[in-house]
Every structure is written in structure tokens, then in C-alpha cells.
Scaffold this motif. Structure first.
Motif, PDB file in Angstrom:
ATOM      1  N   GLU A 195      64.301  57.289  -4.878  1.00  7.32           N
ATOM      2  CA  GLU A 195      63.885  57.457  -3.394  1.00  7.32           C
ATOM      3  C   GLU A 195      62.812  56.367  -3.038  1.00  7.32           C
ATOM      4  OE1 GLU A 195      64.525  61.802  -2.039  1.00  7.32           O
ATOM      5  OE2 GLU A 195      63.041  61.714  -3.585  1.00  7.32           O
ATOM      6  N   HIS A 196      62.954  55.785  -1.837  1.00  4.38           N
ATOM      7  CA  HIS A 196      62.071  54.712  -1.414  1.00  4.38           C
ATOM      8  C   HIS A 196      61.074  55.410  -0.296  1.00  4.38           C
ATOM      9  CE1 HIS A 196      64.219  51.069  -2.654  1.00  4.38           C
ATOM     10  NE2 HIS A 196      64.986  51.875  -3.493  1.00  4.38           N
ATOM     11  N   VAL A 197      60.075  54.608  -0.256  1.00  4.45           N
ATOM     12  CA  VAL A 197      58.869  55.073   0.731  1.00  4.45           C
ATOM     13  C   VAL A 197      58.965  53.610   1.633  1.00  4.45           C
ATOM     14  CG1 VAL A 197      56.923  53.760  -0.670  1.00  4.45           C
ATOM     15  CG2 VAL A 197      56.740  54.897   1.515  1.00  4.45           C
ATOM     16  N   ASN A 198      59.314  53.719   3.000  1.00  9.73           N
ATOM     17  CA  ASN A 198      59.742  52.483   4.144  1.00  9.73           C
ATOM     18  C   ASN A 198      58.748  52.519   5.053  1.00  9.73           C
ATOM     19  OD1 ASN A 198      62.357  51.954   2.831  1.00  9.73           O
ATOM     20  ND2 ASN A 198      62.920  53.776   3.543  1.00  9.73           N
ATOM     21  N   MET A 199      58.545  50.976   5.525  1.00  7.42           N
ATOM     22  CA  MET A 199      57.908  50.960   6.829  1.00  7.42           C
ATOM     23  C   MET A 199      58.773  51.473   7.963  1.00  7.42           C
ATOM     24  SD  MET A 199      54.982  49.670   5.400  1.00  7.42           S
ATOM     25  CE  MET A 199      54.396  48.154   6.597  1.00  7.42           C
ATOM     26  N   PRO A 200      58.133  51.398   9.063  1.00 11.30           N
ATOM     27  CA  PRO A 200      58.763  51.797  10.558  1.00 11.30           C
ATOM     28  C   PRO A 200      60.047  50.979  10.739  1.00 11.30           C
ATOM     29  CG  PRO A 200      56.616  51.126  10.943  1.00 11.30           C
ATOM     30  CD  PRO A 200      56.632  50.571   9.579  1.00 11.30           C
ATOM     31  N   ALA A 201      61.176  51.821  11.230  1.00  4.94           N
ATOM     32  CA  ALA A 201      62.621  51.590  11.323  1.00  4.94           C
ATOM     33  C   ALA A 201      62.786  50.093  12.086  1.00  4.94           C
ATOM     34  CB  ALA A 201      63.275  52.392  11.877  1.00  4.94           C
ATOM     35  N   ALA A 202      61.879  49.634  13.127  1.00  7.14           N
ATOM     36  CA  ALA A 202      61.964  48.446  13.660  1.00  7.14           C
ATOM     37  C   ALA A 202      61.595  47.244  12.813  1.00  7.14           C
ATOM     38  CB  ALA A 202      60.940  48.658  14.835  1.00  7.14           C
ATOM     39  N   GLY A 203      61.018  47.272  11.515  1.00  4.22           N
ATOM     40  CA  GLY A 203      60.760  46.531  10.670  1.00  4.22           C
ATOM     41  C   GLY A 203      61.815  45.409  10.151  1.00  4.22           C
ATOM     42  N   ALA A 204      61.803  44.382  10.120  1.00  9.39           N
ATOM     43  CA  ALA A 204      62.614  43.330   9.615  1.00  9.39           C
ATOM     44  C   ALA A 204      62.971  43.439   7.956  1.00  9.39           C
ATOM     45  CB  ALA A 204      62.199  42.037   9.630  1.00  9.39           C
ATOM     46  N   VAL A 205      61.843  44.325   7.050  1.00  4.46           N
ATOM     47  CA  VAL A 205      62.386  44.262   5.807  1.00  4.46           C
ATOM     48  C   VAL A 205      63.247  45.581   5.506  1.00  4.46           C
ATOM     49  CG1 VAL A 205      61.150  44.904   3.466  1.00  4.46           C
ATOM     50  CG2 VAL A 205      60.084  43.170   4.904  1.00  4.46           C
ATOM     51  N   LEU A 206      62.852  46.641   6.350  1.00  8.40           N
ATOM     52  CA  LEU A 206      63.851  47.890   6.402  1.00  8.40           C
ATOM     53  C   LEU A 206      65.186  47.453   6.751  1.00  8.40           C
ATOM     54  CD1 LEU A 206      64.179  50.602   5.742  1.00  8.40           C
ATOM     55  CD2 LEU A 206      63.457  51.180   7.911  1.00  8.40           C
ATOM     56  N   ARG A 207      65.398  46.548   7.955  1.00  6.59           N
ATOM     57  CA  ARG A 207      66.804  46.152   8.225  1.00  6.59           C
ATOM     58  C   ARG A 207      67.335  45.410   7.079  1.00  6.59           C
ATOM     59  NH1 ARG A 207      63.935  44.995  12.762  1.00  6.59           N
ATOM     60  NH2 ARG A 207      64.605  42.720  12.511  1.00  6.59           N
ATOM     61  N   MET A 208      66.701  44.507   6.471  1.00  6.58           N
ATOM     62  CA  MET A 208      67.140  43.874   5.505  1.00  6.58           C
ATOM     63  C   MET A 208      67.841  44.663   4.251  1.00  6.58           C
ATOM     64  SD  MET A 208      65.413  41.124   2.910  1.00  6.58           S
ATOM     65  CE  MET A 208      64.588  40.232   4.106  1.00  6.58           C
ATOM     66  N   LEU A 209      66.988  45.432   3.786  1.00  8.05           N
ATOM     67  CA  LEU A 209      67.077  46.539   2.656  1.00  8.05           C
ATOM     68  C   LEU A 209      68.692  47.347   2.974  1.00  8.05           C
ATOM     69  CD1 LEU A 209      63.662  47.545   1.372  1.00  8.05           C
ATOM     70  CD2 LEU A 209      65.053  45.565   0.778  1.00  8.05           C
ATOM     71  N   GLN A 210      68.532  47.672   4.216  1.00  3.62           N
ATOM     72  CA  GLN A 210      69.718  48.712   4.592  1.00  3.62           C
ATOM     73  C   GLN A 210      71.033  47.843   4.571  1.00  3.62           C
ATOM     74  OE1 GLN A 210      67.962  49.898   8.372  1.00  3.62           O
ATOM     75  NE2 GLN A 210      67.434  52.054   7.693  1.00  3.62           N
ATOM     76  N   THR A 211      71.015  46.545   5.165  1.00  4.51           N
ATOM     77  CA  THR A 211      72.057  45.529   4.987  1.00  4.51           C
ATOM     78  C   THR A 211      72.449  45.360   3.576  1.00  4.51           C
ATOM     79  OG1 THR A 211      71.575  44.515   7.005  1.00  4.51           O
ATOM     80  CG2 THR A 211      73.020  43.421   5.519  1.00  4.51           C
ATOM     81  N   ALA A 212      71.524  45.209   2.705  1.00  4.65           N
ATOM     82  CA  ALA A 212      71.861  44.647   1.413  1.00  4.65           C
ATOM     83  C   ALA A 212      72.395  46.155   0.406  1.00  4.65           C
ATOM     84  CB  ALA A 212      70.473  44.704   0.450  1.00  4.65           C
ATOM     85  N   ALA A 213      71.806  47.333   1.002  1.00 10.02           N
ATOM     86  CA  ALA A 213      72.398  48.782   0.490  1.00 10.02           C
ATOM     87  C   ALA A 213      73.701  48.954   0.837  1.00 10.02           C
ATOM     88  CB  ALA A 213      71.416  49.678   0.701  1.00 10.02           C
ATOM     89  N   SER A 214      74.085  48.431   1.920  1.00  6.98           N
ATOM     90  CA  SER A 214      75.461  48.607   2.707  1.00  6.98           C
ATOM     91  C   SER A 214      76.198  47.675   2.070  1.00  6.98           C
ATOM     92  CB  SER A 214      75.573  48.424   4.044  1.00  6.98           C
ATOM     93  OG  SER A 214      76.676  48.553   4.663  1.00  6.98           O
ATOM     94  N   ARG A 215      76.080  46.491   1.456  1.00  4.30           N
ATOM     95  CA  ARG A 215      76.981  45.556   0.844  1.00  4.30           C
ATOM     96  C   ARG A 215      77.138  46.089  -0.621  1.00  4.30           C
ATOM     97  NH1 ARG A 215      73.387  40.396   2.479  1.00  4.30           N
ATOM     98  NH2 ARG A 215      74.199  39.745   4.723  1.00  4.30           N
ATOM     99  N   SER A 216      76.302  46.749  -1.264  1.00  4.82           N
ATOM    100  CA  SER A 216      76.487  47.489  -2.400  1.00  4.82           C
ATOM    101  C   SER A 216      77.119  48.601  -2.523  1.00  4.82           C
ATOM    102  CB  SER A 216      75.255  47.539  -3.114  1.00  4.82           C
ATOM    103  OG  SER A 216      74.404  48.752  -2.735  1.00  4.82           O
ATOM    104  N   GLY A 217      77.613  48.936  -1.399  1.00 11.12           N
ATOM    105  CA  GLY A 217      78.312  50.486  -1.124  1.00 11.12           C
ATOM    106  C   GLY A 217      77.444  51.610  -1.559  1.00 11.12           C
ATOM    107  N   LYS A 218      76.198  51.389  -1.343  1.00  6.41           N
ATOM    108  CA  LYS A 218      75.380  52.653  -1.843  1.00  6.41           C
ATOM    109  C   LYS A 218      74.245  52.801  -0.417  1.00  6.41           C
ATOM    110  CE  LYS A 218      74.916  51.927  -6.643  1.00  6.41           C
ATOM    111  NZ  LYS A 218      74.014  51.721  -7.874  1.00  6.41           N
ATOM    112  N   THR A 219      73.515  53.886  -0.564  1.00  7.34           N
ATOM    113  CA  THR A 219      72.554  54.257   0.650  1.00  7.34           C
ATOM    114  C   THR A 219      71.393  54.128   0.287  1.00  7.34           C
ATOM    115  OG1 THR A 219      74.485  55.712   1.562  1.00  7.34           O
ATOM    116  CG2 THR A 219      71.918  55.904   2.025  1.00  7.34           C
ATOM    117  N   LEU A 220      70.212  53.512   1.295  1.00 10.07           N
ATOM    118  CA  LEU A 220      68.852  53.466   0.922  1.00 10.07           C
ATOM    119  C   LEU A 220      68.391  54.877   1.209  1.00 10.07           C
ATOM    120  CD1 LEU A 220      66.361  51.938   0.381  1.00 10.07           C
ATOM    121  CD2 LEU A 220      66.447  51.265   2.725  1.00 10.07           C
TER     122      LEU A 220
END
Length: 308
Positions: A195-220
Motif C-alpha cells: 500500500e502507498h501514501v500518495n500526493m493529491p490526485a491532480a499531481g503529475a507523479v500520481l498520474r504517472m504511477l497510475q499509468t505504470a501500474a495499469s501497464r503492469s496489469g496491477k492496481t496502485l
């Protein structure tokens, strides 16, 4: 529509916020009847009813709510004009307003600007910095709220001019007893098991991590969402979750509190920042000088040379 009067707009805001004309008059040292007259003239000017009378006061109509939003923006702009002009009156020869993301502000920007201001030719220049997420940085520059903006270079800069700045590398931050803590570096896919601690949903890092997680077939998996890096590292220290953060930002906190900083092996974890502006040729002299200084700092870092 006739020109809007700043004083009337200020009184309108006060009436909306207090819900009472008499109370707004007390705050402004103006009798309620004078405010009522101004508000009636304002309604006549905009051609719409702005306030509805209730048993215990007044509240804005739908049109009033819209005007209230614009009025606040107008007064904020007027305040900036007043501060800027006061700066010139007190001897400041230039002023530059910068919008930047949290990652940029947490790393080298303050040091770069300090070095710029310490140079003798720049000592009469004032630089104001404000934190925004990437989309707001770009929108603020487009709308003229700031002269320069700095954010991740993967953002949509359409219509703006761009110069490269510095960069960073992302890492996983864990507590000393976490299962990953013994590693020197990790793939992001491995971090998705926790489990992760995340910054606000509008942040660029969180969007990047969500995209990377989706590519791996997993969920952040989010356990906690916080507003800044310091709070994120406190959550990690408490053993509630792990975090992904820039190495340069995480390392000082980690050294002080015994956290582990594990660089990500993924190619996308190396980011570059960019400085954006509307038109470089039309920048004020002070902004142009600062742009040159920041761009040179970014180039020096890319070449591996000291920039300050």
C-alpha cells in the motif's frame, strides 16, 4: 455594461460573506443604506438580480454567485498590482512571479533563485514563488497570472514556449523494517505489492504511477493521501505505507529518521523539468535574466557540471 467599481465589488463580496448588509457596513464603516444604493446600481449595471433577501439577511442569487467568483478574482488581481507597484516605489527594479510544482520547489529552485538574487546586478529584483500542480502551472502562465512556470516536461505546453530545466529521479521510500528495505533499488512493479501514501490526485507523479501500474496489469493501492512530501514521509515512518518520491527530496528526511530510499529501475522514473512562458521575446528584463540563469543551471546539471 458600465465599468465595474472596485469599491462596490469589495462591498458586494463582504455582503455575500457576512450575509448581512448592516454587518458589512460595520466592517467597512459605511452606513447600510449607502451599501444598498451601491448594490442597486451594481445590479442595474450588470442587468441581473444579485441578492435575495431572507428573513435573517441576504444571500447571492445564481447570477450573484457567478459575479462573486469574478469579483474575488478581480480584487486578487488588483492586490497583486498594488503589491507590484509598491515594490517599484520602494526601489525594486523588477519582479518575477513563478508558479512551480511541489517537486520543483522541494529540490533546487530555491537555491538557484537565491544564487541569482545574490548577484549584484539582480539585488533590486524580487521573485515570488507559488506552488501549483502541473495543470495549474501551465494555466497560470497562459492566463498571465505568472511570468514563468516550472513543471514536469511531459505536461501539455501547447501554445507556450519551453526551456529545459533540471531533473530528478523517483525512488521508493520505506521504513527500515519493510520487506523491501534490504534492497538497493527496485522495479515499480515490485512496489505495487504494498500500500502507498500518495500526493493529491491532480499531481503529475500520481498520474504517472497510475499509468505504470495499469501497464503492469496491477492496481496502485492507496492507503493514505497527503498534501506534501513531509507528511508522506511521516506516514512511511509510522509504518502505514510506502511512498514514491524524488530521491533528492526524500534523502535528507531519510537520513534524519532512518528511512530507506530505493531508486526505481524503471526508465520513466528519470524525469526532466521545463520552464514555460508565453513569449520569451516579450519577457520583462528581470524575467529574461532569471530565465537565462535557470536554463543555464539546468544545462550545467545535464552536463554534470556545478551550476552554482
Amino acid at each position: 455594461m458600465r465599468d465595474l467599481d472596485i469599491t462596490t465589488l469589495r462591498l458586494f463580496i463582504s455582503v455575500c460573506e457576512t450575509g448581512n448588509i448592516a454587518r458589512a457596513g460595520q466592517h467597512a464603516n459605511i452606513v447600510g443604506s449607502a451599501i444598498s444604493k451601491r448594490l442597486a446600481q451594481l445590479e442595474d449595471s450588470v442587468g441581473a438580480k444579485l441578492l435575495t433577501r431572507k428573513r435573517r439577511g441576504v444571500e447571492p442569487t445564481e447570477a450573484g454567485e457567478t459575479l462573486l467568483e469574478h469579483a474575488r478574482a478581480i480584487l486578487a488581481s488588483a492586490g497583486r498590482i498594488e503589491r507590484d507597484m509598491a515594490g517599484y516605489a520602494s526601489g525594486v527594479k523588477g519582479q518575477v512571479r513563478i508558479l512551480a510544482t511541489a517537486s520543483v520547489l522541494a529540490e533546487s529552485l530555491a537555491d538557484d533563485i537565491a544564487a541569482f538574487l545574490q548577484a549584484a546586478p539582480h539585488r533590486n529584483i524580487r521573485v515570488d514563488m507559488e506552488e501549483r500542480v502541473s495543470q495549474e502551472v501551465i494555466r497560470g502562465v497562459r492566463e498571465g497570472v505568472a511570468t514563468l512556470g516550472i513543471c514536469w516536461d511531459a505536461a501539455d505546453f501547447h501554445g507556450l514556449q519551453v526551456h529545459p530545466y533540471r531533473g530528478d529521479r523517483l525512488a521508493v521510500v520505506t521504513g527500515p523494517d519493510h520487506p523491501l528495505a534490504h534492497r538497493d533499488s527496485v522495479w515499480f512493479e515490485e512496489a505495487l505489492e504494498y500500500e502507498h501514501v500518495n500526493m493529491p490526485a491532480a499531481g503529475a507523479v500520481l498520474r504517472m504511477l497510475q499509468t505504470a501500474a495499469s501497464r503492469s496489469g496491477k492496481t496502485l493501492r492507496h492507503r493514505v493521501t497527503v498534501s506534501n512530501f513531509d507528511s508522506a514521509f511521516r506516514v512511511v515512518l509510522a509504518g502505514l505505507a510506502i511512498s514514491v518520491a524524488p530521491i533528492e527530496v526524500a534523502t535528507p528526511y531519510a537520513l534524519a529518521h532512518g528511512l530507506r530510499v530505493l531508486p526505481l529501475k524503471d526508465e520513466w522514473s528519470r524525469r526532466r523539468f521545463a520552464i514555460c512562458m508565453r513569449d520569451e521575446k516579450n519577457l520583462p528584463v528581470a524575467a529574461g535574466l532569471l530565465l537565462d540563469h535557470l536554463a543555464a543551471a539546468g544545462l550545467a546539471e545535464e552536463r554534470g557540471a556545478p551550476s552554482r
